[in-house]
Design a protein around this motif. Structure first.
Motif, PDB file in Angstrom:
ATOM      1  N   ILE A 102      -4.223   4.214  -0.557  1.00 14.39           N
ATOM      2  CA  ILE A 102      -3.443   5.294  -0.869  1.00 14.39           C
ATOM      3  C   ILE A 102      -4.313   5.928  -2.060  1.00 14.39           C
ATOM      4  O   ILE A 102      -4.018   7.155  -2.380  1.00 14.39           O
ATOM      5  CB  ILE A 102      -2.045   5.021  -1.359  1.00 14.39           C
ATOM      6  CG1 ILE A 102      -1.354   6.245  -1.367  1.00 14.39           C
ATOM      7  CG2 ILE A 102      -1.987   4.193  -2.554  1.00 14.39           C
ATOM      8  CD1 ILE A 102       0.047   6.193  -1.294  1.00 14.39           C
ATOM      9  N   LEU A 103      -5.054   5.194  -2.831  1.00 15.91           N
ATOM     10  CA  LEU A 103      -5.964   5.641  -4.035  1.00 15.91           C
ATOM     11  C   LEU A 103      -7.352   5.990  -3.502  1.00 15.91           C
ATOM     12  O   LEU A 103      -7.836   6.782  -4.258  1.00 15.91           O
ATOM     13  CB  LEU A 103      -5.883   4.782  -5.034  1.00 15.91           C
ATOM     14  CG  LEU A 103      -4.632   4.122  -5.600  1.00 15.91           C
ATOM     15  CD1 LEU A 103      -5.035   3.186  -6.736  1.00 15.91           C
ATOM     16  CD2 LEU A 103      -3.875   5.249  -6.109  1.00 15.91           C
ATOM     17  N   GLN A 104      -7.717   6.033  -2.322  1.00 18.49           N
ATOM     18  CA  GLN A 104      -9.066   6.232  -1.938  1.00 18.49           C
ATOM     19  C   GLN A 104      -9.602   7.657  -2.082  1.00 18.49           C
ATOM     20  O   GLN A 104     -10.748   7.972  -2.446  1.00 18.49           O
ATOM     21  CB  GLN A 104      -9.244   6.067  -0.519  1.00 18.49           C
ATOM     22  CG  GLN A 104      -9.457   4.609  -0.107  1.00 18.49           C
ATOM     23  CD  GLN A 104      -9.669   4.091   1.119  1.00 18.49           C
ATOM     24  OE1 GLN A 104      -9.141   4.877   2.091  1.00 18.49           O
ATOM     25  NE2 GLN A 104     -10.465   3.054   1.451  1.00 18.49           N
TER      26      GLN A 104
ATOM     27  N   ILE B 141     -11.919  -1.338  -2.145  1.00 15.79           N
ATOM     28  CA  ILE B 141     -10.666  -1.096  -1.640  1.00 15.79           C
ATOM     29  C   ILE B 141     -10.287  -1.188  -0.161  1.00 15.79           C
ATOM     30  O   ILE B 141     -10.879  -0.929   0.887  1.00 15.79           O
ATOM     31  CB  ILE B 141     -10.038   0.596  -1.808  1.00 15.79           C
ATOM     32  CG1 ILE B 141     -10.564   0.903  -3.534  1.00 15.79           C
ATOM     33  CG2 ILE B 141      -8.761   0.734  -1.656  1.00 15.79           C
ATOM     34  CD1 ILE B 141     -10.384   2.511  -3.611  1.00 15.79           C
ATOM     35  N   THR B 142      -9.283  -2.144   0.132  1.00 18.18           N
ATOM     36  CA  THR B 142      -8.738  -2.680   1.259  1.00 18.18           C
ATOM     37  C   THR B 142      -7.253  -2.624   1.499  1.00 18.18           C
ATOM     38  O   THR B 142      -6.618  -2.364   0.419  1.00 18.18           O
ATOM     39  CB  THR B 142      -9.197  -4.259   1.350  1.00 18.18           C
ATOM     40  OG1 THR B 142      -8.665  -4.916   0.444  1.00 18.18           O
ATOM     41  CG2 THR B 142     -10.802  -4.386   1.447  1.00 18.18           C
ATOM     42  N   PRO B 143      -6.912  -2.485   2.675  1.00 18.19           N
ATOM     43  CA  PRO B 143      -5.435  -2.168   3.002  1.00 18.19           C
ATOM     44  C   PRO B 143      -4.810  -3.573   2.817  1.00 18.19           C
ATOM     45  O   PRO B 143      -5.392  -4.847   2.728  1.00 18.19           O
ATOM     46  CB  PRO B 143      -5.357  -2.059   4.552  1.00 18.19           C
ATOM     47  CG  PRO B 143      -6.836  -1.732   4.932  1.00 18.19           C
ATOM     48  CD  PRO B 143      -7.754  -2.216   4.005  1.00 18.19           C
TER      49      PRO B 143
ATOM     50  N   ARG C 162     -11.683  -4.738  -7.232  1.00 15.09           N
ATOM     51  CA  ARG C 162     -11.329  -5.156  -6.081  1.00 15.09           C
ATOM     52  C   ARG C 162      -9.607  -4.717  -6.036  1.00 15.09           C
ATOM     53  O   ARG C 162      -8.842  -5.396  -6.825  1.00 15.09           O
ATOM     54  CB  ARG C 162     -11.376  -6.617  -5.709  1.00 15.09           C
ATOM     55  CG  ARG C 162     -12.753  -7.042  -5.492  1.00 15.09           C
ATOM     56  CD  ARG C 162     -13.014  -8.600  -5.134  1.00 15.09           C
ATOM     57  NE  ARG C 162     -14.520  -9.050  -5.148  1.00 15.09           N
ATOM     58  CZ  ARG C 162     -14.708 -10.282  -5.182  1.00 15.09           C
ATOM     59  NH1 ARG C 162     -13.690 -11.134  -5.152  1.00 15.09           N
ATOM     60  NH2 ARG C 162     -15.973 -10.471  -5.364  1.00 15.09           N
ATOM     61  N   LEU C 163      -9.369  -3.880  -5.116  1.00 20.03           N
ATOM     62  CA  LEU C 163      -7.930  -3.259  -5.085  1.00 20.03           C
ATOM     63  C   LEU C 163      -7.446  -3.483  -3.782  1.00 20.03           C
ATOM     64  O   LEU C 163      -7.809  -2.573  -2.402  1.00 20.03           O
ATOM     65  CB  LEU C 163      -7.854  -1.760  -5.302  1.00 20.03           C
ATOM     66  CG  LEU C 163      -8.515  -1.469  -6.724  1.00 20.03           C
ATOM     67  CD1 LEU C 163      -8.528   0.071  -6.893  1.00 20.03           C
ATOM     68  CD2 LEU C 163      -7.970  -2.203  -7.963  1.00 20.03           C
TER      69      LEU C 163
ATOM     70  N   ASP D  98       0.911  -1.345   0.156  1.00 20.27           N
ATOM     71  CA  ASP D  98      -0.083   0.056   0.095  1.00 20.27           C
ATOM     72  C   ASP D  98       0.933   1.313   0.036  1.00 20.27           C
ATOM     73  O   ASP D  98       0.827   2.127   1.026  1.00 20.27           O
ATOM     74  CB  ASP D  98      -0.995   0.042   1.166  1.00 20.27           C
ATOM     75  CG  ASP D  98      -2.380   0.812   0.955  1.00 20.27           C
ATOM     76  OD1 ASP D  98      -2.154   1.517   0.270  1.00 20.27           O
ATOM     77  OD2 ASP D  98      -3.176   0.361   1.483  1.00 20.27           O
ATOM     78  N   THR D  99       1.557   1.292  -1.059  1.00 24.04           N
ATOM     79  CA  THR D  99       2.620   2.568  -1.067  1.00 24.04           C
ATOM     80  C   THR D  99       2.547   3.203  -2.397  1.00 24.04           C
ATOM     81  O   THR D  99       1.989   2.537  -3.526  1.00 24.04           O
ATOM     82  CB  THR D  99       4.006   2.047  -1.004  1.00 24.04           C
ATOM     83  OG1 THR D  99       4.507   1.097  -1.902  1.00 24.04           O
ATOM     84  CG2 THR D  99       4.233   1.537   0.473  1.00 24.04           C
ATOM     85  N   ALA D 100       2.982   4.607  -2.718  1.00 24.60           N
ATOM     86  CA  ALA D 100       2.404   5.385  -3.930  1.00 24.60           C
ATOM     87  C   ALA D 100       3.244   4.749  -5.154  1.00 24.60           C
ATOM     88  O   ALA D 100       2.492   4.772  -6.339  1.00 24.60           O
ATOM     89  CB  ALA D 100       2.725   6.793  -3.506  1.00 24.60           C
TER      90      ALA D 100
END
Length: 336
Positions: A210-212, A223-225, A204-205, A180-182
């Motif tokens: 970070i895109l929320q 979108i989940t961690p 499903r991501l 979960d990084t840019a």
């Protein structure tokens, strides 16, 4: 019979979902099953408590006399940084570095030792021909090991190539999985995701919080961690796997090959180590532009037979890549 030298595997073990951590643990488990003497060592003081609780990982500590005692030293995505402790432990018989990055500074640190250290010359294990070509260094190439018994296709619904892999929906599911990084996300992808939602896909991501702020709330976009769902279960809930990173360039791209092992058609940016194993239009798809990616996804959306055929070929690719014979040959390199 000559007893094989002990093996010491080093890693930072900071991220339970990191590629180098998973590779180290996979090698450890395979060696342990063969009753090869092997020990895990954490090179970072910030090793993950979850990993420390699950595996017999020890911290290198000269003061506590907790140090490797000779044999073959294998570093996975970690290095000794010319600190004091290497001078105070037994000299390794062999020094192997599983090099999973492109960083020239780390390459210099791992290839050059202080004269007083008297450690042997570094032997490099690279994880893709793509990486080897860019770095232009000598070394063997070992794809990061994947448990294809764990990562396997989910049962298909009757007459379909997936339809959510049993998710109880007639809408196709496209998704991706990453840290979960840019740097793991391409700036053009939110626009593509909005188009896919407009066209009826479920999205499903995992590892994309970070895109929320760049995607509007949508009932078909989850979108989940990272780590919310185990990776094998997450992949088995998809119909198509999509992947493109941002500034980070994948030397191997373990998650792509895991998706292939799950029998998914993968649609991936052409610049990455995973591309070594993808034949465009046969066992997956490669693209250079967002427009190309969108066109491939539209084609897969319309053609269930194509999704099934590509997914079957993807699975066969991983069965060959990680056959018992292939894995045994790679493990032998570390033991000799």
């Amino acid at each position: 019979m000559t007893r094989p030298p002990p093996l010491h595997l080093f890693n930072g073990f900071r991220n339970p979902f990191g590629g180098s951590e998973l590779e180290t643990l996979s090698v450890f488990e395979m060696l342990s099953r063969q009753q090869i003497p092997v020990q895990l060592w954490a090179t970072s003081s910030k090793a993950s408590p979850a990993l420390l609780a699950r595996y017999p990982i020890r911290h290198v500590s000269v003061l506590r006399r907790q140090v490797p005692d000779g044999g073959n030293y294998v570093f996975f995505g970690a290095h000794w940084r010319n600190r004091v402790w290497p001078f105070l432990v037994a000299r390794p018989r062999r020094l192997i570095y599983v090099f999973n990055t492109f960083h020239p500074k780390i390459l210099a640190l791992t290839s050059q030792h202080r004269a007083l250290l008297r450690w042997p010359r570094t032997e490099y294990v690279l994880i893709s021909e793509f990486q080897k070509k860019i770095l232009q260094i000598e070394g063997v190439v070992h794809p990061s090991p994947i448990d294809i018994a764990r990562f396997h296709p989910a049962p298909r619904l009757p007459g379909e190539g997936g339809a959510g892999r049993g998710a109880g929906s007639s809408r196709l599911v496209v998704g991706r999985l990453s840290r979960d990084t840019a740097d793991k996300h391409h700036p053009d992808d939110p626009t593509l995701y909005r188009h896919l939602l407009d066209e009826g896909w479920q999205l499903r991501l995992q590892g994309a919080t970070i895109l929320q702020n760049t995607l509007p709330a949508h009932p078909r976009c989850l979108i989940t961690p990272e780590g919310t769902v185990p990776p094998d279960q997450f992949l088995q809930g998809l119909d198509v796997f999509y992947y493109r990173s941002g500034t980070h360039v994948e030397t191997f791209g373990r998650v792509v090959v895991e998706a292939m092992a799950c029998g998914l058609p993968v649609v991936c940016h052409a610049h990455g180590g995973y591309a070594d194993h993808i034949i465009h239009g046969e066992n997956g798809f490669l693209f250079d532009t967002t427009e190309q990616a969108h066109a491939i996804l539209q084609r897969l959306h319309a053609d269930p037979a194509l999704r099934a055929a590509i997914g079957d070929c993807a699975r066969h690719t991983t069965e060959h890549l990680f056959s018992a014979e292939a894995l045994q040959s790679r493990l032998k390199f570390f033991r000799d």
